[in-house]
Design an enzyme around this catalytic site. Structure first.
Site, short mmCIF file in Angstrom:
data_model
loop_
_atom_site.label_atom_id
_atom_site.label_comp_id
_atom_site.label_asym_id
_atom_site.label_seq_id
_atom_site.Cartn_x
_atom_site.Cartn_y
_atom_site.Cartn_z
N ASP A 37 2.66 9.92 13.03
CA ASP A 37 2.31 10.73 11.86
C ASP A 37 3.48 11.67 11.60
O ASP A 37 3.71 12.62 12.35
CB ASP A 37 1.03 11.52 12.15
CG ASP A 37 0.64 12.45 11.02
OD1 ASP A 37 1.33 12.47 9.97
OD2 ASP A 37 -0.36 13.19 11.18
N ILE A 38 4.24 11.40 10.53
CA ILE A 38 5.45 12.20 10.29
C ILE A 38 5.13 13.63 9.86
O ILE A 38 6.04 14.46 9.77
CB ILE A 38 6.39 11.53 9.28
CG1 ILE A 38 5.75 11.40 7.90
CG2 ILE A 38 6.88 10.20 9.80
CD1 ILE A 38 6.73 10.98 6.81
N ALA A 59 6.07 7.08 3.45
CA ALA A 59 5.90 7.86 2.23
C ALA A 59 4.49 7.72 1.70
O ALA A 59 3.78 6.75 2.00
CB ALA A 59 6.89 7.40 1.15
N TYR A 124 4.37 13.08 -7.85
CA TYR A 124 5.08 12.24 -6.89
C TYR A 124 6.58 12.57 -6.89
O TYR A 124 7.18 12.77 -5.83
CB TYR A 124 4.86 10.77 -7.25
CG TYR A 124 5.70 9.80 -6.45
CD1 TYR A 124 5.36 9.48 -5.14
CD2 TYR A 124 6.80 9.17 -7.02
CE1 TYR A 124 6.12 8.58 -4.41
CE2 TYR A 124 7.57 8.26 -6.29
CZ TYR A 124 7.21 7.98 -5.00
OH TYR A 124 7.97 7.08 -4.28
N TRP A 150 11.56 0.42 -8.51
CA TRP A 150 11.07 -0.89 -8.91
C TRP A 150 11.15 -1.90 -7.76
O TRP A 150 11.57 -3.03 -7.92
CB TRP A 150 11.84 -1.39 -10.13
CG TRP A 150 11.59 -0.63 -11.41
CD1 TRP A 150 11.32 0.69 -11.54
CD2 TRP A 150 11.60 -1.17 -12.74
NE1 TRP A 150 11.17 1.03 -12.86
CE2 TRP A 150 11.33 -0.10 -13.62
CE3 TRP A 150 11.82 -2.43 -13.27
CZ2 TRP A 150 11.26 -0.26 -15.01
CZ3 TRP A 150 11.76 -2.60 -14.64
CH2 TRP A 150 11.47 -1.52 -15.50
#
Length: 294
Positions: A37-38, A59, A124, A150
């Protein structure tokens, strides 16, 4: 080199693990979200210890979900990067941190250089920008931010996979033709991340921001047509439409094309053109190499 890859269960993380597993000169520790768990500072410090390079692919990637819960998204995309950068500084490791085109507002008409002013449109992007700033502040000599966009690949949800899935269920598809970007194959980006890490380790690549997107540009409509054509499907089944037809909670930049000047400064090639990598992405796969995780 001794690599630590965070977020190793994700689309890019899995490709990065495969690329490194085929490189016997490197040692690899790969940790998924459940294994590290960062957002846990103590756990991050323990994990980083003993590694030369940390590549953070972990992320919060739910862009619309971030709009509804900005605090939670920023904890992962911004605050947790502080823990990673602090641990890298303490243990003498370089950090390659993945960021996004969403730090820009999309009002440009020519590719954004790496030093272009940032102005994120959504939660975000704001959280990812906090992560970028942490790397720059805490690791001025050993921190690398790689912005991508993308992304598509063999693992996980992405636009290309969605188009192929819908092709089996719908006669025609309406796809937006007013958002411009650079389709980027995650496996090609993974190879370039290893290349950048190697150049950084030998002092050939200066720290700072790099743009990790494929060359060229298109729209989502153009990409969808190319995907159909590549798979022997009629591209005329794809019909152009506008973003106004698909209103999302988080606003998207209409122009996400990134320039790649920093690669040349480091004596490294940028990622190939998106057309070429789209072909490579669907070429017959070679037998996978066994993973070497230490």
């Amino acid at each position: 080199m001794r690599f630590l890859v965070t977020g190793a269960g994700g689309m890019l993380g899995r490709d990065l693990v495969d690329v490194l597993a085929a490189r016997p000169e490197h040692r690899l520790t790969a940790v998924t979200r459940t294994e590290l768990d960062i957002t846990d500072s103590a756990a991050v410090h323990a994990a980083v210890d003993g590694h030369d390079v940390v590549v953070n692919t972990a992320a919060w990637t739910d862009v619309d979900g971030a709009e509804a819960n900005e605090s939670a998204a920023t904890t992962v995309n911004g605050d947790a990067v502080v823990h990673l950068a602090t641990a890298c500084a303490a243990h003498g490791a370089r950090l390659l941190h993945l960021s996004t085109d969403y730090v820009f507002d999309g009002t440009a008409t020519t590719p954004y250089p790496e030093d272009a002013p940032t102005a994120p449109l959504n939660a975000y992007g704001r959280g990812k920008l906090i992560g970028e700033q942490a790397v720059a502040r805490l690791l001025p000599d050993t921190g690398y931010v790689v912005r991508t966009a993308w992304l598509y690949g063999a693992h996980g949800r992405n636009f290309v996979a969605t188009m192929l899935d819908l092709a089996d269920r719908r006669d025609t598809l309406d796809v937006v033709d007013d958002q411009h970007g650079q389709p980027t194959w995650s496996h090609a980006l993974a190879r370039h991340l290893v290349m950048l890490a190697e150049a950084a380790h030998t002092g050939r690549a200066a720290p700072g921001i790099y743009h990790g997107t494929c060359a060229g540009e298109t729209t989502w409509y153009g990409l969808a047509r190319a995907v159909f054509a590549r798979h022997g499907l009629d591209p005329d089944r794809i019909r152009p439409t506008t973003s106004a037809r698909f209103v999302r909670p988080a606003p998207r930049p209409t122009y996400s094309v990134l320039a790649h000047g920093r690669w040349a400064e480091a004596g490294l090639p940028p990622l190939p053109d998106w057309h070429a990598t789209l072909v490579d992405a669907f070429a017959p796969a070679a037998p996978p190499s066994p993973r070497k995780v230490a």
